[in-house]
Each structure stands twice: as C-alpha cells, then as structure tokens.
Design an enzyme around this catalytic site. Sequence first.
Site, PDB file in Angstrom:
ATOM      1  N   LYS A 117      45.601  37.642  47.899  1.00 30.47           N
ATOM      2  CA  LYS A 117      44.145  37.484  48.044  1.00 30.47           C
ATOM      3  C   LYS A 117      43.538  38.486  49.016  1.00 30.47           C
ATOM      4  O   LYS A 117      42.401  38.909  48.842  1.00 30.47           O
ATOM      5  CB  LYS A 117      43.825  36.048  48.474  1.00 30.47           C
ATOM      6  N   LYS A 159      40.628  29.872  53.651  1.00 30.71           N
ATOM      7  CA  LYS A 159      41.464  29.846  52.444  1.00 30.71           C
ATOM      8  C   LYS A 159      42.832  30.440  52.727  1.00 30.71           C
ATOM      9  O   LYS A 159      42.934  31.427  53.448  1.00 30.71           O
ATOM     10  CB  LYS A 159      40.814  30.715  51.351  1.00 30.71           C
ATOM     11  N   HIS A 209      31.063  29.177  39.297  1.00 30.81           N
ATOM     12  CA  HIS A 209      32.265  29.951  39.002  1.00 30.81           C
ATOM     13  C   HIS A 209      32.024  30.704  37.703  1.00 30.81           C
ATOM     14  O   HIS A 209      31.944  30.103  36.644  1.00 30.81           O
ATOM     15  CB  HIS A 209      33.477  29.014  38.874  1.00 30.81           C
ATOM     16  N   GLU A 276      37.389  36.856  38.472  1.00 30.09           N
ATOM     17  CA  GLU A 276      36.608  35.677  38.851  1.00 30.09           C
ATOM     18  C   GLU A 276      35.589  36.024  39.939  1.00 30.09           C
ATOM     19  O   GLU A 276      35.914  36.729  40.887  1.00 30.09           O
ATOM     20  CB  GLU A 276      37.543  34.570  39.360  1.00 30.09           C
ATOM     21  N   ARG A 293      46.661  37.327  33.696  1.00 36.49           N
ATOM     22  CA  ARG A 293      47.319  36.621  32.593  1.00 36.49           C
ATOM     23  C   ARG A 293      46.252  36.154  31.612  1.00 36.49           C
ATOM     24  O   ARG A 293      45.072  36.326  31.860  1.00 36.49           O
ATOM     25  CB  ARG A 293      48.050  35.396  33.143  1.00 36.49           C
TER      26      ARG A 293
END
Lengths: 494, 161
Positions: A117, A159, A209, A276, A293
């Site tokens: 990340k 996160k 999202h 995303e 993926r």
Amino acid sequence: MKIKKILIANRGEIAVRVIKSARAMGIKSVALYADDDAKLPHVWMADEAHGLGSGTLKETYLNQEKILGIAKSSGADAIHPGYGFLSENSGFCKMVEAAGIIFIGPTPEAIVLMGDKIGSKIAVEKYNVPMIPGYHGSNQDAAFLSAEAKRIGFPVLIKASAGGGGKGMRIVHQASEFDEALKGAKSEALKAFSNDAVLLEKYVTEPRHIEVQVMSDTHGQHFHLFERECSIQRRYQKVIEESPAPRFSKETQKAITQTAVDIAKGINYRGAGTVEFIMGADEKFYFLEMNTRLQVEHPITEMVTGLDLVGLQIKVAAGEKLDLKQSDIRQNGHAIECRICAEDPDNGFLPTIGTIHKIGSPTLKDVRLDCGFVDGSVLGVNYDSMLAKLITWAPTREEAITKMLYALDDVVFAGIKSNRDYLRRLLSHKDFKAGKTHTHFIPDHKEELLPTKAESVEFAPHIAAYLLSGVKRVSKGEGTVASTPWMTLNGLRN
Amino acid sequence: MKRSLLINNSSVNFEVSTLDSSIVEFEWGGKKMRFEVVERSNDMLVLRDQNMQQYRMNLTSLPGQTLFVSGSGHDAELTEASSMTKKKSGAMGGLTAPMPGKVFKVLAKAGEVVTKGQTLLILEAMKMEHAIKADKDGKVKKILFKEGDLVQGGMALAELE
C-alpha cells in the site's frame, strides 16, 4: 504462443467462470478440488480434474508445489488463479513462469508493486494521480505519526500498509484518541499480516468506492472498461456493485478512467486490473489501490461492455495483440450485481450451513447467475460464504433494480438461510433507489434495513404453505430430512 | 383450531377454520386469510388468496421438523411453537449448537447414564471444536444427530432425562 490447456487454481463459481470462457475458445480446462469440494460443479464441468487431498488451505488450494506439479503432469500450458487464493501471490507467479507455464495475470513485479500500500502510492504519484492527503512513509514512530495526523487534519484513517479486509484499520476523530487507536491498529496488523507498518490518510466523509477496470496487452495497449461503484459494503466487504456509477458526471468519468489508464501505462501493466478510488460528495477522487487480478464483480463490466474479461485475459496471456479500440468500448445500459451469501442477516450475519436442496433459476432476460453450487451441494464452514453472484442488466438503473428484485425471488436457495431478503431491503431503500450511495450506507440505514416482523401479513402465504404441507406429521427422525414435504400432504389427501 | 408457530424464531398465533388438500383458511391478527392451492409439484406450491393474488412458494423440509418456505419476497423457517420450548430448555441446559457446524464425534448413546459435565458430543465449527456437555446427571434420552451431520446454530443436539 497458443494456449491449449488451462489449469484453474481455484474453486466454486470463479472456476466455473474460467471453464466457460476456456470452453468458448476451444481450450481444455483442468480443475482442482479439495476432498470436501469433490462434488462441486467446477470439478465435473472441467475436462480434467485432480484432487488436492484434505486439510488446511495451505495443504490444498494454497499448496503451490502440489498445484504446479499437477499443472506440469497434466500438460497445462497456463494457470488461471481466479481471485483470492494465489491470484496475488508474486512468488507463485514467478514459480509458474520459471517452470515455463503461463501465469494468466500480471507480472510478478506488478503484483509486488501494487501489493504494497505504501509502495504503490509512491509508485503512481509520478503519473499525476490524485492522492488523498496523508502520510505513506516508513517512519513508524508514534509521536511522529501523531504529529502527521494533526498536519493532515482530523478525521484521520489509520490503515495497515500490508492490509485488506478492514483489518488494522481505525478512524480517529480527534487528536486525543490517536495514540490508543494507533496501538490497536498496529497490533491487529501484526497479527493479520506479520507486519505492523501503518499509513495515515485524510478520512473522506460520505465516501464512495469507485473502481475502474483496466485491460492491458503486451503490445503497449492499455484500455479502460469504465467504472464500477461498489459503495454498498458491510464491514468493508462489497454487497452490491453497479456500473455505471449513479450521480456521476461525464467529466468525472473521463478524468477517473484516464487516470486509471495512465497508471496501467505508467507501470507497464499486463492483463486485467482494477484501480480503486475513493470519491467524496464533491466528486473529487483519490487513488486507493490497484488490484492485480480479476475482480469478483467483473460480470457487471461484461454486461455493460459486452466483452468477455476472462477471454481477454487469456488472449493477453497468450501474447496476442487485443483487437480493440478505446473508442469502440461502450458502456451500454446499467448492470447491478448482488452477492448472495450464506449468512443470516437477522442473526448477526452468522454463517449458515447445510444442504442446498434447490437453486432457483433466473427467468427474465439479461439476468446472469454465477454460481459454483448445484441442487444438493453441501455447504460447510471451511470456505467463503458467497453462494452466488446475481447480475441483472437493463437499459436504465431503475429497470435494473426492478429486475433484480424479481430475479432474487427466482433464485431461491432452498434450505439455506441467506442474505436474499436483506439484499431486497437494500435495493428497495429509497436512498438506494435515488442513487445516494456511499460506503456508510449500511450502518447509516441500519434501523430501516431490519427484517420484516413475523406478525406481518407478508408471512401469511408461508403459514398457509406450512399448514398445507402438513409438516407436523413428519415423524420425529434423528435429525433426518423427510424426502419431500408432499409425502405428508399425500397422506392428507387419502 | 388454535395454532401457534414460530416464523424465523418469532412466535405467531392464529386459528385455523378450514384445512384440506386444496384450501386453507385461518384467522390471524383479526384478519381472515384464505388461500387456495393453484398448482403444486415436488417442492413448489402456488397459492391464490381471496383477492386473486398468487404466491409462488418453495418448500423444503429441514431437520428438527422445520419447514423452509421461500417466496413472496421472504425466506422463512417455520416450526411448531412447542418444539421451541424444547429448544429453549435445551439452550438453557447447553445442549444446543452454539453456532453452525458439523457433528465431529458422538460420545454418548441413547439410554446411557451420564454425569454432569460429561461430554456427549463434539461439534466442529469455524475450525474449532466445541464440547457439548451434560448439564445434569441423568440418562441420555436421545442424541439427535450422528457424526458428520451439519447443524444450524441454536439447534438442540441431545436430550437428557
């Protein structure tokens, strides 16, 4: 190089999905199964199937040596990893390629880069990708992070940098709560990912999202297949996805899809990927991460574009130049996907198990059911709780929702408590119908999503059915199932 | 005839006036309900109410005398209210499945004299084992499942007397 035989290193609906595309292209398929999956349709649908034995996932679907061994001995020239399991495992990808077998997915380098990340954010920053204000560095000192949180401005999100699925995640609303939240996030991250590094981000209120599907070949072509909105989530797990995103200007769509293509181009990506983003009410969007993926929710993109994503993946893996033009890829109508899960929303979403006595079939046009089970399949507790994905397409969003409500009624999972009724309640909610979607939709509307009370007249037909079936007369077995409810009803007739 | 049922574990009470293979009538919550059978097959039942509205219902028998009825926008598990009292007492005695799982081992049999705390069966759920222990001294009246059976959370697993 032509691919003639694909081994599918996965199970259930995604294995079935890959078999279908392979079959349509005249490619043979090799299925794998753990002992407890031996009777699932992905096993008998394939041209060839090999057992992985029993035991933990490490011994079965995550057993890299065993899977590669089967690929070699069966003569498969490619491996499709599906999603989950080994799909984003760069070590496996390397191992497969070293054995001279094609990995249907990105390069191991792209998996490593996007799997981190912190690293992924640093890597894409140079392509003018909008970044959420935050701290993504390696300094993990508590006092330093606390100061950074103040600089970013509360609310702040902590996160896990190696994380996913909401583990090691905390929302901090004020400075005084920061230290304790950091401790909690770090210990959770350490347990889940053996890595307690965290990153900090500005917390976007009413966030949506939005993700963009990209597809890249090995001839320098990078395409986008438009966006998907996956804001309806429960505990960071997607529940309903749709394409196009509602309440979304053409300008925003142009900017967000171009950004995704820029990233794919910048990192010289290969195959199918998903970028995303998080988007606020002001339609400002920020890069979140890239999934290297095929996504669970890829069918909605297939429904609006008319393209076969698995088919494209296979062509790219074979080294073909995709016969596509960006201007020819269109987003037609509206598609919605519901994830039907074996969980009981009226009982704390606890997983449910048992025998699926019957699976209903969709009866309307442009409805697709992606399911890895058949009538009689036994549902245990060892795998994911997803029973199926139900997808509807219609010219407009409103019609796609209406169609989904009917389709959910058609697709009965007899004998298994599922979230079907809950999905209906979500789809029928006035704010969902109005397109007021955001990632807090489910917790914010908790009270309005409660089940229909048993006293409701809506259950009268159920009572009538119970009485008519004469179920009371079923003999008290040792937990055995009476063969059909009508055995007893016939008794009534005599 | 007065009847009491559990719908998804909540009890409902109503009074049945007609029940044969083609028609059922009952009074529920001050309303008269009437359904006629339009069509039936193995596990499907189509009903028509007094306003000519039709309902396509799917029926599945589950262990524990439960009928799973799916249709008209709702999935429901229906069972006799009396079996719930049994369930409840079982729950107090701890002889019910704490969560969905698989019966891993059965260690006692019907008729066996057991002492409080003795393990009657072992349930495997969420990759863990849960011992189902006798809550009192007594005799095993019934073990309701065999090894390998799948059970839902809250289901009674054994009966003591």
